[in-house]
Design a protein around this motif. Structure first.
Motif, mmCIF file in Angstrom:
data_model
loop_
_atom_site.group_PDB
_atom_site.id
_atom_site.type_symbol
_atom_site.label_atom_id
_atom_site.label_comp_id
_atom_site.label_asym_id
_atom_site.label_seq_id
_atom_site.Cartn_x
_atom_site.Cartn_y
_atom_site.Cartn_z
ATOM 1 N N CYS A 129 0.836 -1.201 0.000
ATOM 2 C CA CYS A 129 0.000 0.000 0.000
ATOM 3 C C CYS A 129 0.876 1.259 0.000
ATOM 4 N N ASN A 130 1.777 1.347 0.981
ATOM 5 C CA ASN A 130 2.687 2.491 1.096
ATOM 6 C C ASN A 130 1.958 3.825 0.979
ATOM 7 N N PRO A 131 1.045 4.119 1.914
ATOM 8 C CA PRO A 131 0.291 5.375 1.797
ATOM 9 C C PRO A 131 1.198 6.578 1.992
ATOM 10 N N PRO A 132 0.804 7.725 1.434
ATOM 11 C CA PRO A 132 1.616 8.931 1.637
ATOM 12 C C PRO A 132 1.618 9.319 3.112
ATOM 13 N N PRO A 133 2.740 9.802 3.613
ATOM 14 C CA PRO A 133 2.846 10.108 5.058
ATOM 15 C C PRO A 133 2.070 11.373 5.406
ATOM 16 N N GLY A 134 0.870 11.208 5.905
ATOM 17 C CA GLY A 134 0.057 12.363 6.288
ATOM 18 C C GLY A 134 0.266 12.721 7.742
ATOM 19 N N LEU A 135 -0.320 13.833 8.143
ATOM 20 C CA LEU A 135 -0.253 14.280 9.537
ATOM 21 C C LEU A 135 -1.671 14.669 9.961
ATOM 22 N N PRO A 136 -2.297 13.904 10.865
ATOM 23 C CA PRO A 136 -1.841 12.627 11.416
ATOM 24 C C PRO A 136 -1.877 11.537 10.357
ATOM 25 N N PRO A 137 -1.250 10.369 10.630
ATOM 26 C CA PRO A 137 -1.188 9.315 9.609
ATOM 27 C C PRO A 137 -2.596 8.896 9.176
ATOM 28 N N PRO A 138 -2.775 8.548 7.896
ATOM 29 C CA PRO A 138 -4.112 8.194 7.395
ATOM 30 C C PRO A 138 -4.530 6.794 7.840
ATOM 31 N N ILE A 139 -5.830 6.540 7.721
ATOM 32 C CA ILE A 139 -6.390 5.201 7.917
ATOM 33 C C ILE A 139 -6.480 4.551 6.544
ATOM 34 N N THR A 140 -5.965 3.339 6.401
ATOM 35 C CA THR A 140 -5.925 2.676 5.103
ATOM 36 C C THR A 140 -6.969 1.573 5.031
ATOM 37 N N PHE A 141 -7.475 1.342 3.803
ATOM 38 C CA PHE A 141 -8.399 0.246 3.557
ATOM 39 C C PHE A 141 -8.375 -0.051 2.062
ATOM 40 N N ASP A 177 -8.771 -4.599 -10.099
ATOM 41 C CA ASP A 177 -9.133 -3.375 -9.383
ATOM 42 C C ASP A 177 -8.861 -3.468 -7.885
ATOM 43 N N TYR A 178 -7.692 -3.964 -7.499
ATOM 44 C CA TYR A 178 -7.298 -3.924 -6.090
ATOM 45 C C TYR A 178 -6.709 -2.547 -5.815
ATOM 46 N N SER A 179 -7.410 -1.739 -5.066
ATOM 47 C CA SER A 179 -6.963 -0.357 -4.859
ATOM 48 C C SER A 179 -6.879 -0.051 -3.368
ATOM 49 N N CYS A 180 -5.737 0.490 -2.943
ATOM 50 C CA CYS A 180 -5.551 0.896 -1.553
ATOM 51 C C CYS A 180 -6.018 2.341 -1.402
ATOM 52 N N ASN A 181 -6.739 2.607 -0.345
ATOM 53 C CA ASN A 181 -7.281 3.938 -0.092
ATOM 54 C C ASN A 181 -6.769 4.452 1.247
ATOM 55 N N ALA A 182 -6.498 5.755 1.302
ATOM 56 C CA ALA A 182 -6.023 6.389 2.533
ATOM 57 C C ALA A 182 -7.004 7.499 2.900
ATOM 58 N N ARG A 183 -7.557 7.422 4.104
ATOM 59 C CA ARG A 183 -8.515 8.441 4.571
ATOM 60 C C ARG A 183 -7.826 9.333 5.584
ATOM 61 N N PHE A 184 -7.817 10.638 5.301
ATOM 62 C CA PHE A 184 -7.172 11.616 6.163
ATOM 63 C C PHE A 184 -8.240 12.283 7.023
ATOM 64 N N LEU A 185 -8.085 12.194 8.339
ATOM 65 C CA LEU A 185 -9.153 12.563 9.255
ATOM 66 C C LEU A 185 -9.417 14.053 9.264
ATOM 67 N N PHE A 186 -8.363 14.867 9.281
ATOM 68 C CA PHE A 186 -8.571 16.305 9.451
ATOM 69 C C PHE A 186 -9.271 16.911 8.244
ATOM 70 N N THR A 187 -8.848 16.510 7.043
ATOM 71 C CA THR A 187 -9.402 17.116 5.828
ATOM 72 C C THR A 187 -10.594 16.348 5.298
ATOM 73 N N HIS A 188 -10.937 15.212 5.928
ATOM 74 C CA HIS A 188 -12.067 14.392 5.501
ATOM 75 C C HIS A 188 -11.964 14.053 4.008
ATOM 76 N N THR A 189 -10.759 13.699 3.574
ATOM 77 C CA THR A 189 -10.547 13.332 2.178
ATOM 78 C C THR A 189 -10.025 11.907 2.107
ATOM 79 N N ILE A 190 -10.237 11.291 0.943
ATOM 80 C CA ILE A 190 -9.747 9.932 0.685
ATOM 81 C C ILE A 190 -8.895 9.977 -0.569
#
Length: 1240
Positions: A129-141, A177-190
């Motif tokens: 997955c290797n999600p981008p390093p967010g602040l705070p770290p994202p939740i992955t699924f 279509d195996y896709s990793c998603n990262a949800r960033f809590l502060f900005t409410h973006t995926i």
């Protein structure tokens, strides 16, 4: 009074690790108290932060809180750093924590091209997955292209690092279509990673219909392998976790079959509420770790080929935490004291002392202060040495900072409360005697009663640290004078509090319900018992309102007297007795003078103050019969539209008898009034004189304006006509305006009396601006807002293409198609409509219904897709798709055929239990209506039943061709409960449960009724609705039913869920249409009635006087003109060619006397002139009946012409041009002209 000085104290601050949203202003909190009021300053990254030089930064008044705004520009990232607040006054400096300010970040995924992942079936796989390093770290699924989560189980799951782990890859894992998603809590973006494409190489062909949960390999041979670890690697690893944090350990293994994970702890047990196992036992979680959770943890992965182990050594470290936090210290001169700062952690924290924000080592030497590690000892402190001390406990994992001031004050004891206070308390109640005090050094406080004793504390007395004395239950002997004394080396202060204990105030006899006669006297009691020294007052209320006594009502200490009672005295009376420290109350229910009744009608209605749209109505109220009138209802009647019908106009409070009525223009009113009280309504009053308002232009905008096409080249503009009372005058008509939207055209308009206008010759589905305005003889009303309407729709021209399916399981299939150009829809795009039907069952010889069903999909995506659900397992389906607008469907797409996978079967069709003798039970059943696959047998579980106790479950299995079983009873009195289910390769289906009957007499046959059935379905159709009835044996309220209507013309299916019992009326049917209907159970879909076919009646046509229709009058005129022309032609034809030689082949019936011309021919004027020719007589349905004779004999040689039906047209037809005749040969027989000629 000397001023009480105090060094500053921080009372509010932001968190240490402070992450802020870049879209908001930044607020860094710092609040402090002190005397004098502190001033504030800040350091940023260890340096003085000059707030005045930065226009974006402001500090709140009387506060240190910073607010950084970005309205005028600037980047929040420029303000990241470490902030610390300093609160200062004359007696010290207090510090906040070091606040690390960081701005939340949600970076995009780095662009990358992911090559397809190719893997052999049975091999392990890790998709990173290797999600981008967010602040705070994202939740992955992980999700697929349909935004559905990737199914996870024991074999496939996501690791703690976000990677997707496959213990072994199967053929059905091959997706794109195996896709990793990262949800960033502060900005409410995926953020979504580019999808992986997984290709699986198989050694044997894979059939997706053969997959089931019990055999995931579909019967194919996949090499088995012993477990290996995908994460962590090696045989051992280590993990460090901080105290009070959460511990997560993970073990993910590969192998075929999929290994099972187990966890152990060396020298301990993994049990209790703290330990949880998650992610199919692959993750061990311990909540709020403590030191005893350190040690060696072991995970073991095993399958039947072997096992593998991995050890994880867990170390529990700790950031500093308080054992003794320093507290503020107030000392007098020459007094001793200490500040203690004890903290623990792992490693053990380092303790550092500061004074007023500076290291204590760099502060001037103070002989009265001695630092001993975590303690500062003060000896013989002196005035002027007040300060704020900071204790910083830190290790590599964190720090603690605490402020504690040392205030040196020289102040003798003094009392802060009022002197010689008197406290009164009700006996047996709890009370508090306050004695606030202060002094430095801190005085010692003691309480004495009546100046005696050694101090009050303990028992029913309790002295609080602030000086308050609590008496838990005051008694008469507790009455007296209490003295509080504060002593210190600087002196003594005392205060006195006098306590009086009183008896409670109580009503011992209260008012009671009374029914009295009019003119008599009513008396309500209110006898009070109270403390003799405690004065009280008695207050009376009526209906919760204070009672005004006046001259008639009399009150003494124990009662209320009402002489000469009348209707106005009715109500609820209550007395309240109140002293200065308590109160009591009692009430009597409603006092009724005598029976109440509804009021008499109002009288003498009078109209005055006439105006254009109002008039004053005055009336005299009738007798209210002892129940006050609460409101008056005014009604009206008008004689133009609904003569004789009274309608409500308005309601008014019961204390009014003259009101101004708001009226509509051009209405001839009369009014009446109804009085209302608590008993009910009066009869209506006599009507008032009539009052006619003057006319006016309409006030109302016509409602419901819309424009819709009924044909492809028109637009019907419709609106709701004004109500009768909204007309405001005669000659109401409507001005309708329209123009093409965004065309810049002038408005077209028309005036109509109707509430509809049709615009013709429009283009297909074009937007128009429309508006409407009502007018009458007095002028125009307000104009409506502009509404957008559309001309008519046409059939869509394009069909969806490339219709296909994917991911078909037993009851669902993903469908995909290529969309149409929305311009080709030629109307409002409603949906893509999928027609699908069950072509056949894969179960041999199982007949199925091929009724078409529909499902709509609304999608404007470039690559639309959807899920088709509720399919029958193990079946062959066909489907095609059309695009639909509001009126039409387009051409069909390609037809697709697919098969659903095998599923579990329905319940057996019936299950009968028959006890034929004392020793045996005979069981009989039938195959399921829907086997949903190839039946491999039946499974029968049974257990003994004794009251509520159930015995051990026993199991019998049967081949699919067996449908009966005989059970021998070990004991004649034994009863059993049976659970029967059919089996396919997927598993056991729906269970049919029955209980064996009691055995009464030998030889008696017990029969459990067949399972739920539906029969006797009947339909009584009408034009657009039908009454449906059926019979069933479901328990009342235990089932819902579904009515399934199939339209015969296009096989569309209408589903009507029903909860109530039959009969049912179903609306919205198509008039004159043929339907097939069945009823089935919502819970048990296999329980269904037989199909019933019925046809709805033709639609009723509104009766219109056809004789007054313009088109009919025109048609009749045209027909009359044609007949006149034909008669003229016939007359001319007869006069020119009505004579012909008579052949001796045929005798025509003529008059008895023959009239011959000179040439020997007959003058043909017999009675036959008024009859059709014999041999060409026309039947009623227009078919010509041929004669046995031939008219050729009467022609001139062979030139006689006959129509195709044999009617003679020789000299009786109008001669036509050759081209015209040839061009119309095929239509002559059916032309209206020829039909008339044949009747001549």
């Amino acid at each position: 009074t000397p001023t009480h000085h105090q060094p500053p104290t921080i009372i509010k601050q932001s968190v240490k690790d402070y992450i802020v949203d870049p879209r908001d202003n930044i607020i860094i909190e710092c609040e402090a108290k002190g005397n004098p009021v502190p001033t504030f300053s800040w350091r940023r990254n260890g340096k003085f932060f000059n707030i005045g030089k930065d226009p974006r930064v402001t500090m709140r008044k009387r506060s240190g809180t910073l607010e950084i705004g970005f309205r005028s520009g600037g980047r929040p990232e420029d303000y990241e750093g470490e902030y610390q607040c300093f609160a200062t006054n004359d007696f010290g400096v207090a510090l906040s924590n070091k606040i690390l300010l960081r701005v939340s970040k949600a970076p995009l995924w780095p662009k990358e091209v992911l090559e397809p992942v190719v893997v052999t079936e049975g091999s392990p796989l890790v998709l990173p997955c290797n999600p981008p390093p967010g602040l705070p770290p994202p939740i992955t699924f992980w999700m697929n292209s349909a935004m559905s989560p990737i199914p996870q189980d024991k074999r496939v799951s996501m690791g703690l690092n976000g990677d997707l782990y496959f213990s072994n890859v199967l053929a059905q894992d091959a997706h794109t279509d195996y896709s990793c998603n990262a949800r960033f809590l502060f900005t409410h973006t995926i953020q979504q990673k580019n999808p992986f494409t997984l290709k699986v190489q198989t050694t044997e062909p894979y059939n997706d219909t053969s997959y089931n949960a019990t055999d995931p390999y579909g019967g194919r041979k996949i090499p088995e392998s012993t477990p290996t670890l995908l994460s962590p690697s090696g045989s051992e690893s280590s993990k460090m976790v901080l105290r009070d944090d959460q511990l997560l350990l993970e073990c993910i293994a590969a192998g075929v079959p999929t290994p099972t994970i187990k966890w152990f702890k060396k020298g301990g047990e993994l049990a209790g509420r703290k330990v949880k196992f998650e992610n199919y036992n692959k993750t061990l979680k311990i909540i709020s770790v403590s030191e005893e959770d350190s040690g060696e943890y072991m995970c073991m992965a095993n399958n039947h080929l072997g096992s593998i182990r991995h050890s994880i050594f867990v170390q529990v470290k700790a950031a500093p935490y308080w054992l003794d936090k320093p507290i503020d210290l107030v000392l007098a001169p020459d007094e001793n004291g200490r500040l203690v700062c004890r903290a623990n952690g792992n490693p053990k924290p380092n303790i550092q002392w500061l004074i007023n924000g500076q290291p204590i080592d760099s502060a001037p030497l103070n002989p009265s202060r001695q630092v001993q590690g975590d303690t500062i000892i003060f000896r013989s402190v002196q005035m002027g040495s007040s300060a704020v001390y900071q204790c910083n406990a830190s290790n590599q994992h964190g720090y603690l900072l605490a402020n504690a001031f040392v205030s040196v004050l020289d102040m003798p004891p003094r009392m802060l409360g009022p002197k010689n206070q008197l406290i009164k308390v009700i006996e047996n109640n709890r009370t508090f005697l306050d004695c606030p005090f202060f002094g430095s050094p801190l005085p010692e406080l003691r309480w004495f009663k009546n100046g005696q004793g050694s101090g009050l504390d303990g028992g029913q007395y309790r002295v609080y640290i602030n000086g308050t004395l609590e008496i838990k239950r005051a008694r008469a002997e507790d009455e007296g004078t209490y003295t509080c004394v504060a002593n210190s080396i600087l002196g003594k202060a005392e205060n006195q509090v006098r306590l009086e204990v009183k008896e409670p105030t109580r009503i011992v006899r209260g008012p009671e319900r009374q029914s009295v006669n009019r003119g008599t006297t009513a008396r309500f009691d209110c006898k009070v018992k109270s403390d003799p020294s405690l004065p009280f007052t008695v207050a009376w209320t009526k209906d919760d309102k204070p009672l005004s006594l006046g001259w008639r009502l009399k009150k003494d200490e124990e009662s209320l007297t009402i002489p000469n009672v009348n209707e106005g005295d009715e109500g609820t009376y209550a007395c309240t007795v109140k002293s200065e420290i308590d109160q009591d109350s009692a009430s009597a229910p409603w006092m009724c003078v005598f029976l109440c009744d509804r009021p008499d009608p109002p009288m003498d209605l009078d109209l005055s103050d006439p105006a254009a749209r109002s008039v004053r109505l005055t009336w005299i109220p009738g007798n209210d019969h002892r129940s006050p009138i609460t409101e008056f209802l005014v009604q009206f009647e008008e004689d133009q539209w609904e003569s004789g019908r009274w309608q409500d106009l308005a309601t008014y409070p019961g204390d009014l008898n003259s009101v101004i009525l708001q009226l509509a223009p051009f209405v001839n009113y009369q009014f009446r009034v109804i009085a209302v009280n608590s008993v009910g309504r009066s009869t209506p009053s006599r009507p008032s004189p009539r009052y006619k308002t003057s006319g006016a232009a309409p006030d109302v905008i016509p409602r419901g304006l819309q424009g819709r096409g009924s044909k492809k080249d028109n637009m019907e503009i419709t609106w709701e006509p004004l109500l009768n009372l909204e007309r405001n005058g005669r000659n109401l008509h409507y001005n309708v305006c329209w123009r093409r939207k965004d065309s810049g055209e002038d408005w077209s308009n028309v005036t109509t009396l109707q509430s509809k206008h049709v615009v013709h010759n429009t283009e297909t589905y074009v937007p128009y601006e429309i508006k409407v305005q009502a007018r009458n003889e007095f002028g125009a009303g307000p104009e409506s807002n502009v509404v957008i309407g559309y001309s008519g729709e046409d059939k869509p021209t394009d069909a969806p293409t490339d219709l296909r399916v994917s991911k078909v399981d037993s009851t669902k299939a993903n469908i995909h198609w290529k969309p149409v150009d929305l311009n080709s829809v030629q109307g409002e795009f409603k949906e893509y409509r999928l027609y699908y039907w069950r072509e056949s069952s894969l179960v041999p010889s199982l007949l199925v219904s091929k009724e078409k069903k529909t499902k709509g999909f609304y999608s404007t995506m470039a690559e639309p897709s959807g899920i088709l659900s509720d399919l029958v397992p193990y079946s062959k389906y066909k489907m095609f798709m059309v695009v639909a607008n509001s009126r039409f469907e387009g051409p069909p797409s390609n037809t697709v055929e697919f098969t659903t996978k095998e599923g579990v079967p329905d319940a057996p069709r019936f299950f009968r239990i028959n006890r034929r003798n004392l020793d045996t039970i005979y069981l009989e059943w039938d195959k399921p209506l829907e086997p949903n696959g190839i039946l491999i047998g039946y499974q029968l579980k049974y257990q003994t039943v004794n009251g509520t106790r159930l015995g051990r479950t026993q199991l019998e299995t049967f081949l699919p061709n067996m449908t009966d079983f005989t059970l021998r009873l070990p004991d004649r009195s034994t009863r059993y409960k049976f659970y029967l289910s059919a089996l396919t390769q997927v598993g056991a289906g729906e269970v049919y449960a029955e209980e064996s009957p009691h055995f009464a007499n030998e030889g008696e046959c017990f029969y459990i009724p067949t399972p739920h059935t539906i029969w006797n379905l009947t339909v009584e159709p009408n034009s657009n609705y039908a009454n449906v009835s059926w019979r069933h044996n479901f328990p009342a309220g235990s089932s819902e039913f579904v009515l399934e209507f199939t339209l015969d013309s296009n096989k569309t299916v209408k589903i009507v869920p029903v909860k109530q019992h039959p009969p049912i009326t179903v609306a919205d049917l198509i008039a004159g249409a043929k339907y097939h209907l069945r009823v089935y159970s919502h819970e048990l879909n296999s329980v269904s009635s037989k199909y019933v076919t019925f046809k709805t009646k033709p639609a009723y046509i509104d009766q219109v006087d056809i004789a007054t229709q313009g088109w009919f009058i025109g048609l009749m005129c045209a027909i009359a003109l044609i007949i006149l022309i034909l008669l003229i032609v016939c007359f001319i034809k007869r006069s020119r060619g009505g004579k012909y030689p008579v052949r001796d082949k045929k005798d025509l019936p003529l008059d008895p006397v023959d009239h011959k011309d000179q040439d020997g021919s007959f003058d043909y004027h017999s009675d036959e002139d008024n009859k059709p020719l014999q041999g060409s007589q026309t039947s009623l349905d227009g078919n010509v009946k041929e004669s046995d004779d031939s008219l050729v004999d009467y022609g001139e040689g062979g030139d006689g012409q006959f129509n195709e039906d044999g009617s003679f047209i020789g000299q009786y037809t109008v001669k036509k041009d050759k081209d015209e005749t040839e061009g119309n040969e095929s239509s002559e027989a059916t032309s209206p002209v020829n039909a008339i000629y044949s009747l001549a």
